[in-house]
Design a protein around this motif. Structure first.
Motif, mmCIF file in Angstrom:
data_model
loop_
_atom_site.group_PDB
_atom_site.id
_atom_site.type_symbol
_atom_site.label_atom_id
_atom_site.label_comp_id
_atom_site.label_asym_id
_atom_site.label_seq_id
_atom_site.Cartn_x
_atom_site.Cartn_y
_atom_site.Cartn_z
ATOM 1 N N GLN A 283 -15.738 26.349 -0.943
ATOM 2 C CA GLN A 283 -14.379 26.628 -0.509
ATOM 3 C C GLN A 283 -13.549 25.359 -0.611
ATOM 4 N N VAL A 284 -12.284 25.536 -0.992
ATOM 5 C CA VAL A 284 -11.345 24.427 -1.023
ATOM 6 C C VAL A 284 -10.220 24.777 -0.062
ATOM 7 N N VAL A 285 -10.024 23.947 0.946
ATOM 8 C CA VAL A 285 -8.981 24.184 1.931
ATOM 9 C C VAL A 285 -7.705 23.521 1.423
ATOM 10 N N ALA B 166 -4.975 29.387 7.777
ATOM 11 C CA ALA B 166 -5.427 28.391 6.805
ATOM 12 C C ALA B 166 -5.325 28.996 5.414
ATOM 13 N N LEU B 167 -5.051 28.160 4.439
ATOM 14 C CA LEU B 167 -4.974 28.595 3.048
ATOM 15 C C LEU B 167 -6.208 28.041 2.343
ATOM 16 N N VAL B 168 -7.121 28.972 1.962
ATOM 17 C CA VAL B 168 -8.430 28.571 1.444
ATOM 18 C C VAL B 168 -8.697 29.272 0.122
ATOM 19 N N ILE B 169 -9.182 28.515 -0.844
ATOM 20 C CA ILE B 169 -9.698 29.107 -2.083
ATOM 21 C C ILE B 169 -11.202 29.234 -1.883
ATOM 22 N N ASP B 170 -11.693 30.491 -1.935
ATOM 23 C CA ASP B 170 -13.101 30.747 -1.640
ATOM 24 C C ASP B 170 -13.839 31.143 -2.921
ATOM 25 N N PHE B 171 -14.410 30.156 -3.581
ATOM 26 C CA PHE B 171 -15.155 30.414 -4.813
ATOM 27 C C PHE B 171 -16.431 31.209 -4.547
ATOM 28 N N GLY B 172 -17.001 31.038 -3.366
ATOM 29 C CA GLY B 172 -18.215 31.778 -3.005
ATOM 30 C C GLY B 172 -17.989 33.277 -3.006
ATOM 31 N N SER B 173 -16.819 33.727 -2.534
ATOM 32 C CA SER B 173 -16.508 35.165 -2.536
ATOM 33 C C SER B 173 -16.384 35.692 -3.953
ATOM 34 N N ILE C 172 -26.459 25.955 -0.996
ATOM 35 C CA ILE C 172 -27.029 25.126 -2.063
ATOM 36 C C ILE C 172 -26.418 23.734 -2.122
ATOM 37 N N PRO C 173 -25.085 23.576 -2.205
ATOM 38 C CA PRO C 173 -24.549 22.212 -2.255
ATOM 39 C C PRO C 173 -24.720 21.451 -0.946
ATOM 40 N N GLY C 174 -24.910 22.162 0.171
ATOM 41 C CA GLY C 174 -25.240 21.520 1.437
ATOM 42 C C GLY C 174 -24.151 20.640 2.007
ATOM 43 N N THR C 175 -22.914 21.101 1.999
ATOM 44 C CA THR C 175 -21.836 20.271 2.528
ATOM 45 C C THR C 175 -21.492 20.597 3.971
ATOM 46 N N GLY C 176 -22.331 21.337 4.636
ATOM 47 C CA GLY C 176 -22.093 21.569 6.056
ATOM 48 C C GLY C 176 -21.690 22.989 6.369
ATOM 49 N N ASP C 177 -21.079 23.163 7.570
ATOM 50 C CA ASP C 177 -20.760 24.486 8.088
ATOM 51 C C ASP C 177 -19.571 25.147 7.407
ATOM 52 N N THR C 178 -18.670 24.382 6.818
ATOM 53 C CA THR C 178 -17.431 24.962 6.301
ATOM 54 C C THR C 178 -17.644 25.785 5.056
ATOM 55 N N GLY C 179 -18.729 25.638 4.372
ATOM 56 C CA GLY C 179 -18.956 26.380 3.136
ATOM 57 C C GLY C 179 -18.653 25.479 1.960
ATOM 58 N N ALA C 180 -19.632 25.274 1.138
ATOM 59 C CA ALA C 180 -19.518 24.314 0.052
ATOM 60 C C ALA C 180 -18.612 24.795 -1.061
#
Length: 178
Positions: free
Chosen positions: A59-61, A77-84, A49-57
């Motif tokens: 997520q915050v790295v 990598a240390l990632v906060i995955d709001f999508g999950s 939906i947000p369309g920010t590319g392949d990394t997943g919109a």
């Protein structure tokens, strides 16, 4: 200690425990279906939906992965995955909704018998008020309604016997056909 084991044996032998076990197994299978739908259909749509590319919109790295010269990962990598998190919430809500609908349907079926008895009693009361029947006849009819046996509850043992008998019949019919 013997009393404890005796009580436990009685508890585990009840039909309710077996029904609960079947419910848990079906529930876990159903949850797997919902998790697959959410993980494979809804999560990609949410991330797209947000369309920010392949990394997943969603997520915050916080820290990128560190790789060695040979390509192996030294630190993940240390990632906060709001999508999950959103996917887990959606999975929970869908599961809760379906269970609510199932319980609502079961309760409607259970209360259906009670409603029939209540309607029969009201009908007798109306007949009595209109003078179509006497008080004694009303008492007899009400007693008949109260004496009506409830629908026999099928136990797990009954179902297993029925399955066994059907399997025997199926086996016998297959051997006769050959």
């Amino acid at each position: 200690m013997k009393k404890f084991f005796k009580e436990f044996k009685e508890f585990i032998s009840r039909g309710n425990v077996l029904d609960m076990a079947v419910g848990i197994i079906i529930g876990s299978a159903f949850t797997a279906i919902i998790t697959a739908v959410v993980g494979n259909i809804l999560t990609p749509l949410i991330n797209w939906i947000p369309g920010t590319g392949d990394t997943g919109a969603l997520q915050v790295v916080l820290r990128n992965a560190v790789y060695a010269e040979d390509g192996s990962v030294l630190t993940e990598a240390l990632v906060i995955d709001f999508g999950s998190v959103i996917s887990a919430i959606i999975t929970f809500l869908i599961t809760a909704l379906v269970l609510f609908l199932i319980i609502k349907a079961i309760n409607a079926v259970r209360s259906g018998g009670k409603l029939i008895v209540e309607k029969q009693k009201k009908s007798i009361e109306k007949k009595l008020k209109k003078g179509k029947i006497t008080a004694e006849e009303a008492a007899v009819e009400t007693a008949k309604i109260a004496e009506q046996p409830a629908a026999p509850k099928e136990t797990t043992d009954d179902l297993l016997r029925e399955i066994r008998d059907l399997l025997k019949e199926s086996k016998n019919s297959n051997t006769k056909d050959e």
